[in-house]
Design a protein around this motif. Structure first.
Motif: not given
Lengths: 455, 527
Positions: A366-378
């Motif tokens: 998964l790209g860093v873009d998605w990683q950031q967004a998902i961590k934020g939501l978590v």
């Protein structure tokens, strides 16, 4: 017989509900691990990857422990990333350019970190500036100083002793193709955990202190032992126990005990829970806050040294955003923004949630873009569950949401808050607390008290 | 013959109100009927259900979450929010004022009810109209203040008037006041009660929730007494049923023959002596808050400290307690003739001094923490063995204190925020019982505490004095001081203006000392 079993199950459920705050994140962590174990096709829990997970997240874990203490006192530290960079740079210079041995550099780096913490703690505790401002300034100041000492360039080529700290392993002792050191360590830690939990439980029972029911206690013990043994088995199957892993173990155990069982630890909680009440009960709250910042600085330095050694490089941009990882770990792990709440183990679990997410998402590409967004939501969801869980059921939170969009605040009876205090929906709870917050601006005698206490 | 025959339909009637929270029945069949233009008091111990009842009435607990029927002027109403009840003419004034100190008085009066004009499709606040209307309303509530001044400049008592102005701006028919005088001094309370009487003339009914039986009996036409979530009886002043004894009997379900256990009569040696204690305001340099205070407390006695709000009583006490208030100027604190100079509450605690603050929620308790750790907070040093808290010992200590103080809670792990005011106060007091202080300073220890718990607190304090502790009791309730103290000091504008032995003191004599400083020289304590 069946009734007894049902009763036992009910009591376990009740205990789980009562301790949802404590166990919720552990369960979430387990779920995330299982999810990525499946998504990565079993790569996540490969011994090499487990070992890597510990090494990768070591500095965030160290920072999260310190940050948890800061947040418990009701403050925040935004400067840790810059302090990591600065102390890392200073350590690298001492190691690589001055040729000092690691055993001299380690205490010196921690001392520098402690002094930085003392500087910030002075402004926060004794001058009374908001920690947000002081450490925001610190973030800029120490980033600037990092550039200054490094002259804008990176310093690398650290001696092997330093690199071993961050990437090396405790020498093994093989017998029959199995490394006995990690297994021995695992058995020892597991035994300690079990003995500790059991004695504290039996002491509690002897004195009539309420404890979780036996099946729940057993489940907790089994889980803890399984986790420790699994971790050590992974170490044994890979290259042994990482030096950093051993360091982390000592740090986490030490801080967990300190916060849970000692007088100063209890004073940290009281200071965060209600500083004025703590002060008027004889707690030196300013001194407490000061030392918590000194501690944060010292742990930042330790993390800085580990991070620099791991990269074999001190770079001007090192440690950027580390403060946010540490803060996120603390909040995911159950800290409260208003202070007074949180545990060291919670911070560790929070850091592991973030670490496993990072690692797992990277493995599945998964790209860093998605990683950031998902961590934020978590982060958002974890804290939302926590807050709503404290106020009542999630249902009452959704009810509040309905009210927000113009629907009727009411609903079927029995959903208006489960706390018994009659707070009603969370929205209303917030509305009720507002006046209390506004009292901070009260004139007259009350204001005098506050200023007096804060002085 | 019911009241309705005389008076027409009641302004408000609540019938068979039942409200439960998971595991708790807060209200269990409450009837309340308020006639047009009457002052109707609702009394009851803390936890009797007064606040819950008012939340049901004002729509905080919406229709459907309770059982029972609410009628306003004869027709049933189902409120789903506080704005619904306000539209029906019912306004509630909470104990914690819902005002914003940073906004102006006029802005506060029209908060959520702004006077606005349409401009370019937007609702723009009409400043002139707001200020002019606010001025009228302030006049009506008898508050002489500039409506455009920030609210933060007003004292707590005057803010209450702003809150009332805010309510009458909404065409209120029934005004609910929840403990309105708990933060007011005598003069302010009188003014507020007179205002309620004026409203009554204008046809506005009031529901007055109060612990202060003196003011209830003075202004209320009828009184409904709640106990354990039930309405016990409604007493009618016109039938001469409104007496303090009768109300107390209804509230606690028994006669309280003695409301005060009486002074301990300790005549031990003087153990603590305060000489020439002088303190300045912490921020405003040179503003004297405590001015050359002298007082002494004997072993085994309860000494009282009377004074109006702003007299400097709390400030004196806190400054003695490790200089936790203001800027120390001069003065000595002697214990058994030896000077003490605690510079921090920790040193004061070590010197055997304890201070129970006036505001238990702000200054006394860590609200989200369990009863247990709140009880041991000041005595952690005694519990620690090598710095480690012995959990079992702590539990034992907490259990002992809980029983001794009569704290009613599920167990000592329950968060104090869930306890009633009286039980919270017992926790704060219990914390200091554990440290076994030589000097116990109590600041308004029974404020917002119900009658039954009050008596338990008095007994606990008296027991400490009987064991030889020196007690200094600060209170705004003169009967409490006269009922509990061996001697009473009076304070006015930072100075101790006199000291009367309890048997010679009465409310008038104390009030004289509290309101005017006698000529210099007479300020020394004793006689």
């Amino acid at each position: 017989m069946r009734a007894a079993a049902a009763g036992g199950a009910a009591s376990v459920r009740a205990a789980l509900r009562g301790n949802a705050r404590r166990y919720g994140m552990v369960i979430a962590l387990a779920a995330i691990v299982v999810l990525f174990q499946i998504l990565t096709g079993g790569l996540l829990l490969r011994p090499a990857n487990v070992s890597n997970l510990v090494l990768q997240n070591s500095y965030v874990l160290i920072l999260a422990v310190g940050m948890m203490l800061v947040i418990i006192t009701g403050h925040i530290d935004l400067s840790v990333g810059s302090v990591v960079a600065f102390t890392g740079a200073v350590s690298a210079i001492m190691l690589a350019e001055w040729g000092l041995p690691l055993l001299v550099v380690l205490p010196l780096a921690v001392l520098v970190g402690g002094l930085i913490g003392a500087w910030q703690g002075f402004w926060v505790a004794y001058v009374g500036l908001p920690a947000f401002i002081v450490t925001l300034a610190g973030m800029l100041v120490f980033r600037g100083l990092t550039l200054l000492v490094l002259g804008g360039e990176s310093v690398g080529d650290l001696p092997s002793s330093a690199r071993r700290l961050a990437t090396g392993f405790v020498p093994g002792f093989e017998a029959g193709g199995v490394d006995l050191v990690p297994l021995g360590l695992g058995a020892a830690v597991a035994a300690l955990v079990v003995v500790g939990l059991r004695t504290s439980r039996s002491r509690a029972l002897r004195h009539g202190i309420r404890v979780v029911p036996a099946p729940a206690a057993l489940a907790v013990q089994a889980l803890a032992v399984a986790a420790v043994l699994a971790l050590c088995a992974a170490f044994a199957l890979h290259s042994g126990v990482p030096w950093v892993g051993a360091l982390l173990l000592v740090l986490i155990a030490g801080y967990a005990l300190f916060m849970a069982a000692t007088v100063p630890g209890r004073r940290v909680y009281a200071t965060g829970g209600n500083p004025k009440a703590a002060e008027l009960s004889g707690v030196r709250t300013k001194r407490t806050v000061f030392w918590v910042f000194v501690n944060m600085g010292a742990l930042s330095a330790l993390a800085g040294l580990v991070f620099t050694a791991r990269l074999n490089l001190a770079a001007p941009g090192a440690g950027t955003m580390f403060e946010l990882d540490a803060i996120a770990a603390a909040f995911i792990g159950g800290a409260s923004a208003s202070g007074g709440v949180g545990t060291v183990v919670g911070a560790v679990v929070g850091a592991l949630v973030m670490g496993v997410l990072n690692n797992g998402m990277s493995i599945i590409g998964l790209g860093v873009d998605w990683q950031q967004a998902i961590k934020g939501l978590v982060l958002l969801v974890a804290v939302a569950f926590d807050v709503l869980g404290k106020k009542g059921t999630l249902a009452s939170g959704l009810e509040g949401l309905r009210g927000l969009f113009g629907g009727r605040g009411g609903g079927p009876s029995g959903t208006a808050g489960t706390d018994g205090a009659g707070e009603g929906s969370p929205l209303h709870g917030a509305a009720q607390r507002e006046p209390a917050a506004q009292e901070a601006g009260d004139g007259g005698v009350e204001q005098h008290h506050r200023q007096g206490v804060q002085q | 013959m019911t009241a309705a025959d005389h008076w027409g339909p009641p302004a408000l009637s609540m019938r068979g109100i039942r409200k439960t929270f998971p595991g708790v029945v807060a209200l269990d069949g409450v009837d309340l009927e308020v006639r047009p233009s009457e002052i109707h008091a609702v009394t009851g111990e803390n936890g009797a259900g007064k606040s819950t009842l008012m939340k049901v009435l004002s729509g905080v607990h919406p229709h459907g979450t309770y059982e029972g029927r609410i009628e306003v002027e004869g027709s049933e109403r189902r409120f789903s929010s506080t704005s619904d009840s306000e539209r029906a003419g019912i306004a509630i004034i909470h104990q914690e004022l819902a005002l914003v100190p940073q906004l102006s008085i006029a802005e506060n009066v029209f908060l959520g009810n702004e006077r606005a004009r349409r401009r370019f499709g937007l609702a723009v606040v009409d400043q002139e109209v707001s200020v002019a209307r606010a001025r009228d309303l302030l006049e009506r509530v008898g508050l002489d203040a500039d409506p455009s001044a920030p609210l933060g400049e007003l004292s707590v008592g005057r803010r209450q008037l702003v809150e009332i102005a805010k309510a009458i701006a909404k065409q209120v028919r029934v005004l609910i006041l929840d403990e309105p005088t708990s933060a007011l001094n005598e003069a302010e309370s009188d003014a507020l009660l007179r205002l309620l009487l004026e409203f009554k003339e204008q046809g506005i009914a009031s529901i007055l929730i109060s612990h202060k039986l003196g003011e209830v009996t003075r202004v209320a036409d009828r009184i409904t007494v709640l106990r354990d979530g039930r309405s016990i009886e409604t007493l009618d002043g016109a039938r001469g049923e409104v007496t303090e004894e009768r109300i107390i009997r209804g509230m606690v379900g028994r006669d309280l023959e003695h409301r005060y256990p009486g002074p301990p009569g300790g005549a031990g040696p003087v153990r603590f002596e305060v000489r020439d204690w002088t303190v300045d305001h912490p921020v405003q340099r040179g503003r004297r808050i405590v001015d050359g205070a002298h007082l002494e407390v004997r072993a085994g006695e309860i000494a009282g400290l009377a004074g109006l709000m702003g007299a400097g009583r709390t400030e004196l006490a806190m400054s003695l307690f490790g200089r936790s208030y203001g800027r120390y100027v001069r003065g000595t604190l002697l214990k058994d003739g030896t000077p003490l100079a605690p510079r921090h509450p920790a040193e004061a605690v070590a010197a055997g001094i304890a201070y129970v603050p006036e505001d238990r929620k702000e200054l006394g308790l860590v609200l989200d923490d369990p009863v247990r750790s709140n009880l041991t907070l000041a005595g952690l040093g005694r519990l620690g063995r090598g710095g480690v808290v012995d959990a079992a010992a702590e539990h034992a200590v907490a259990e002992d204190l809980r029983t001794r103080m009569g704290v009613r809670c599920r167990d000592n792990g329950q968060a104090v925020v869930e306890l009633s005011g009286g039980n919270q106060q017992k926790v704060v007091l219990g914390r200091w019982v554990y440290t076994r202080p030589d000097l116990l300073v109590l600041d308004e220890p029974t404020r917002g505490v119900d009658v039954g718990a009050k008596y338990e607190i008095y007994e606990a304090v008296r027991a400490m004095a009987a064991e030889g502790a020196c007690v200094l009791l600060i209170s705004s309730e003169l009967p409490e001081l006269l009922g509990m103290c061996d001697r009473v000091y009076a304070m006015c504008e930072g100075r101790i203006t006199g000291c009367l032995p309890a048997d010679e003191a009465d409310q008038e004599a104390l009030m004289t000392l509290m309101t005017g400083a006698p000529p210099a020289g007479a300020a020394e304590g004793g006689r």
